[in-house]
Motif scaffolding. Sequence first.
Motif, PDB file in Angstrom:
ATOM      1  N   LEU A  87     -11.710  -5.256   4.744  1.00 26.92           N
ATOM      2  CA  LEU A  87     -10.801  -6.231   5.344  1.00 26.92           C
ATOM      3  C   LEU A  87      -9.413  -5.604   5.448  1.00 26.92           C
ATOM      4  N   LEU A  88      -8.861  -5.630   6.633  1.00 25.34           N
ATOM      5  CA  LEU A  88      -7.537  -5.066   6.885  1.00 25.34           C
ATOM      6  C   LEU A  88      -6.566  -6.197   7.185  1.00 25.34           C
ATOM      7  N   ASN A  89      -5.473  -6.253   6.412  1.00 26.12           N
ATOM      8  CA  ASN A  89      -4.424  -7.250   6.618  1.00 26.12           C
ATOM      9  C   ASN A  89      -3.205  -6.558   7.207  1.00 26.12           C
ATOM     10  N   LEU A  90      -2.822  -6.938   8.397  1.00 26.50           N
ATOM     11  CA  LEU A  90      -1.663  -6.366   9.070  1.00 26.50           C
ATOM     12  C   LEU A  90      -0.456  -7.237   8.744  1.00 26.50           C
ATOM     13  N   LEU A  91       0.399  -6.753   7.851  1.00 23.39           N
ATOM     14  CA  LEU A  91       1.488  -7.576   7.353  1.00 23.39           C
ATOM     15  C   LEU A  91       2.520  -7.879   8.433  1.00 23.39           C
ATOM     16  N   ALA A  92       2.646  -6.999   9.424  1.00 23.82           N
ATOM     17  CA  ALA A  92       3.652  -7.212  10.469  1.00 23.82           C
ATOM     18  C   ALA A  92       3.304  -8.419  11.338  1.00 23.82           C
ATOM     19  N   THR A  93       2.005  -8.676  11.508  1.00 20.24           N
ATOM     20  CA  THR A  93       1.578  -9.763  12.387  1.00 20.24           C
ATOM     21  C   THR A  93       0.851 -10.879  11.642  1.00 20.24           C
ATOM     22  N   GLY A  94       0.453 -10.635  10.400  1.00 20.96           N
ATOM     23  CA  GLY A  94      -0.322 -11.625   9.655  1.00 20.96           C
ATOM     24  C   GLY A  94      -1.787 -11.662  10.054  1.00 20.96           C
ATOM     25  N   GLY A 143       1.627  -3.253  13.836  1.00 19.12           N
ATOM     26  CA  GLY A 143       0.550  -4.204  14.096  1.00 19.12           C
ATOM     27  C   GLY A 143      -0.122  -4.027  15.441  1.00 19.12           C
ATOM     28  N   LYS A 144       0.456  -3.239  16.358  1.00 20.91           N
ATOM     29  CA  LYS A 144      -0.165  -3.024  17.659  1.00 20.91           C
ATOM     30  C   LYS A 144      -1.420  -2.174  17.498  1.00 20.91           C
ATOM     31  N   SER A 145      -2.360  -2.330  18.428  1.00 19.52           N
ATOM     32  CA  SER A 145      -3.629  -1.617  18.298  1.00 19.52           C
ATOM     33  C   SER A 145      -4.251  -1.386  19.678  1.00 19.52           C
ATOM     34  N   PHE A 146      -5.235  -0.497  19.707  1.00 21.06           N
ATOM     35  CA  PHE A 146      -6.066  -0.312  20.899  1.00 21.06           C
ATOM     36  C   PHE A 146      -7.456   0.110  20.434  1.00 21.06           C
ATOM     37  N   SER A 147      -8.444  -0.039  21.308  1.00 20.29           N
ATOM     38  CA  SER A 147      -9.834   0.233  20.927  1.00 20.29           C
ATOM     39  C   SER A 147     -10.525   1.081  21.981  1.00 20.29           C
ATOM     40  N   GLN A 148     -11.569   1.802  21.526  1.00 19.13           N
ATOM     41  CA  GLN A 148     -12.443   2.550  22.421  1.00 19.13           C
ATOM     42  C   GLN A 148     -13.881   2.389  21.930  1.00 19.13           C
ATOM     43  N   LYS A 149     -14.827   2.473  22.858  1.00 22.78           N
ATOM     44  CA  LYS A 149     -16.231   2.372  22.493  1.00 22.78           C
ATOM     45  C   LYS A 149     -16.657   3.589  21.678  1.00 22.78           C
ATOM     46  N   GLY A 150     -17.596   3.365  20.760  1.00 23.22           N
ATOM     47  CA  GLY A 150     -18.113   4.452  19.944  1.00 23.22           C
ATOM     48  C   GLY A 150     -17.435   4.506  18.581  1.00 23.22           C
ATOM     49  N   MET A 151     -18.130   5.112  17.622  1.00 18.64           N
ATOM     50  CA  MET A 151     -17.585   5.225  16.273  1.00 18.64           C
ATOM     51  C   MET A 151     -16.914   6.589  16.128  1.00 18.64           C
ATOM     52  N   TRP A 152     -15.638   6.622  16.470  1.00 21.12           N
ATOM     53  CA  TRP A 152     -14.869   7.861  16.465  1.00 21.12           C
ATOM     54  C   TRP A 152     -14.067   7.981  15.177  1.00 21.12           C
ATOM     55  N   ARG A 153     -13.897   9.219  14.748  1.00 24.76           N
ATOM     56  CA  ARG A 153     -13.055   9.505  13.591  1.00 24.76           C
ATOM     57  C   ARG A 153     -11.930  10.438  14.014  1.00 24.76           C
ATOM     58  N   VAL A 154     -10.761  10.201  13.454  1.00 21.81           N
ATOM     59  CA  VAL A 154      -9.611  11.022  13.821  1.00 21.81           C
ATOM     60  C   VAL A 154      -9.698  12.373  13.114  1.00 21.81           C
ATOM     61  N   ARG A 155      -9.508  13.430  13.861  1.00 22.04           N
ATOM     62  CA  ARG A 155      -9.459  14.781  13.299  1.00 22.04           C
ATOM     63  C   ARG A 155      -8.028  15.284  13.163  1.00 22.04           C
ATOM     64  N   GLU A 156      -7.172  14.897  14.135  1.00 26.84           N
ATOM     65  CA  GLU A 156      -5.800  15.397  14.118  1.00 26.84           C
ATOM     66  C   GLU A 156      -4.933  14.490  14.985  1.00 26.84           C
ATOM     67  N   ILE A 157      -3.679  14.282  14.564  1.00 20.36           N
ATOM     68  CA  ILE A 157      -2.700  13.556  15.372  1.00 20.36           C
ATOM     69  C   ILE A 157      -1.560  14.509  15.669  1.00 20.36           C
ATOM     70  N   ARG A 158      -1.261  14.665  16.951  1.00 19.91           N
ATOM     71  CA  ARG A 158      -0.177  15.571  17.329  1.00 19.91           C
ATOM     72  C   ARG A 158       0.605  14.944  18.483  1.00 19.91           C
ATOM     73  N   SER A 202       3.968  -1.355   2.844  1.00 19.63           N
ATOM     74  CA  SER A 202       4.786  -2.336   3.559  1.00 19.63           C
ATOM     75  C   SER A 202       4.172  -2.783   4.877  1.00 19.63           C
ATOM     76  N   ALA A 203       3.105  -2.115   5.330  1.00 19.91           N
ATOM     77  CA  ALA A 203       2.519  -2.449   6.631  1.00 19.91           C
ATOM     78  C   ALA A 203       1.090  -2.977   6.528  1.00 19.91           C
ATOM     79  N   TYR A 204       0.317  -2.493   5.543  1.00 21.60           N
ATOM     80  CA  TYR A 204      -1.106  -2.813   5.496  1.00 21.60           C
ATOM     81  C   TYR A 204      -1.537  -3.223   4.093  1.00 21.60           C
ATOM     82  N   ILE A 205      -2.617  -3.962   4.052  1.00 19.39           N
ATOM     83  CA  ILE A 205      -3.409  -4.140   2.834  1.00 19.39           C
ATOM     84  C   ILE A 205      -4.863  -3.913   3.226  1.00 19.39           C
ATOM     85  N   ILE A 206      -5.519  -3.027   2.484  1.00 17.43           N
ATOM     86  CA  ILE A 206      -6.925  -2.734   2.755  1.00 17.43           C
ATOM     87  C   ILE A 206      -7.737  -3.242   1.571  1.00 17.43           C
TER      88      ILE A 206
END
Length: 642
Positions: A250-257, A287-302, A238-242
């Motif tokens: 290609l990432l489609n953010l359905l909330a914002t188009g 649909g909100k987002s933020f960015s940081q320099k570098g190719m980071w991968r998520v290990r854990e969300i807490r 309901s939120a994304y199409i990859i």
Amino acid sequence: MKSNFKVTLLIAFVSAFFVGFNASAQDIIPIKSGDTWSYQNESTGEILMAGLEKAEPFRSGVGFARKNGKWGALDKSMREVIAFEHDQIQLILPNVVRSLKQNRFTLYSLAGKELLSNLTSAENAEIIENAIIVSDDNRMYGMISSDEKVIIPLKYSRAPEVVNETDLLFYKLKGKKYYQGVLNQRGEEIVPFDYVFVQYLQNRHYVAIDHKKRYHFYNFSGEKIYEAETNSVQFIDSAYIIERREGSVLLNLLATGKKVTHEQIAQSNRMLFGLDSNKTTVYYPNGKSFSQKGMWRVREIRDDWFLMQEATGNRTNHAIWNEKGKVKIEGVYPRIHAWSKKWLVVSTVEHPRKQVLIDLNKKKEVGVYDRVDLLTCDNLRITQDGKIQLVDDRLQELNESDLDKKAVYLNLSEKDLQGVRREYFNLTQQRFDEAFEGEDDCGGRDLKEVKISNLRLVKDRYGKEPLPNRLIVDYWDQDKRRFALLNFEGKVIIDDGRGFGGYHFNGLVEYVVYEKLDVGSIGRHGFMDADGTIVFPAEYDKIQELHGDTAIVVLHGLYSMIQIRTKEVIMSGYEGIGSFNNGYYSISQNGKRGIADAKGKVLVQPIYDQVHFGTEGDGLFEAERDRKKYYVDQNGNEIPRE
């Protein structure tokens, strides 16, 4: 003369009305005398209709009977509502009758109104309730509901496929080609009949392929949300199409188009991470987002903090970001073991095999140890040279002399909590720390040092709904195994020798009290509320099921029904009481079966080899004893059936 005639006519009409009213209220039963059957008023003994070859009990206000070799239906005034001209007749839905005549089916209402005729098939629509799939001589299919409405007209080719609880896949012939489409149980079009293939996706979406092999995506409301040239879509909800295209994603953010492209995309906890060689972008479902320099991968969300990892050359760095993308801990550490608002535990380039404790408030190293575990209230368990020391947030050794005066907390480390945090979020879509109000002041708390064996949520019996702010822990204390009920911070709610069944029912937690025997022990089961107050004493070998305010319990191998609040025994002494189903319980005694209602009243005595629930609300059960079949009403009266 005219006046007298009118009065006479009025009296006759009123008399007929009340006769009809009384007849409709009568309790009519079928009886057999010799080779013939009759319908009888059970109260008065009056024979209402005789000379029948077979008479079925009344169901939903009609009785099916046979005479002259043909079946028909009567109402309670003995009026023929369906003519005696059918080879078979059956109540297929609570308000719909199906008959068979000359290998063709007809559907009638209970009043005898013909709904559909000349059908080649008329069958229940599997998991879709109160619906019948029908077809005619032209092999066209449709659907009718229990409220006598033709929801889907007979204009679709081939038998439909039921794809979920609300939708059906139909076929429509256009020219010489079959096209597929989807209709819901109200007859509304979800996917139009423009596609050679339609497939249901588990996340309540459909993918449809047209004759040019283009892919079209629809949501469960019938809205077309995306179209792709090839089978490149990797994920949709309901939120994304990859979608993967020519080496990129290609990432489609359905909330914002909005549509964005990344080298790679990773998913975690309903969040997406766009990974590029020099930038990482985090996307929320809104649909909100933020960015940081570098190719980071998520290990854990807490708790909206992200443990990120970046590989640069031969080195791997770790950092921690907050939910807005602000770097809370710089990516200079080969490994981050644990963190809190006050403490950070890392391995450094200088100490790759040690754990370095850093005070985040003072931004300086405190010490280097073999191992550091973060505990509740910013307390620590420090291991050095094989010795374990418990210290508070000021690095002062914890004093155990005040244990009796303080609330007791078990030493739940972040490693212990990691699994239940993730599971709680997956089940509730709620963060772990939102389920309780944390206390900033940790004074008056005591930390109990134990070895945790197992930590788990208190879920319902289906494993879906966890109790908020409650955990069950299995731990060892001085070589003695114990169980406790905790809150999410580790505060002990109950730790008095009880065991726990591991699930709850509407907020009631099962617990077990163990009794020592000469050899071994035996557990007795009961229920308490989430604060440890006993609601149902531990007196039973097993608690089979709770429904409403009643419990099915087992003691010494026999089943009983108990009223939870009053502890009243409603019924007892049965070999078995089955799960609550369709308003009733199945019961068994001496190898025979019967039926009880939700209040424990025995409706059908356990004297039958088999008993089946009838149509909901019709008050009849289908039973079998010694290879003879019966209808049994709620008073236990038997009526033979073919």
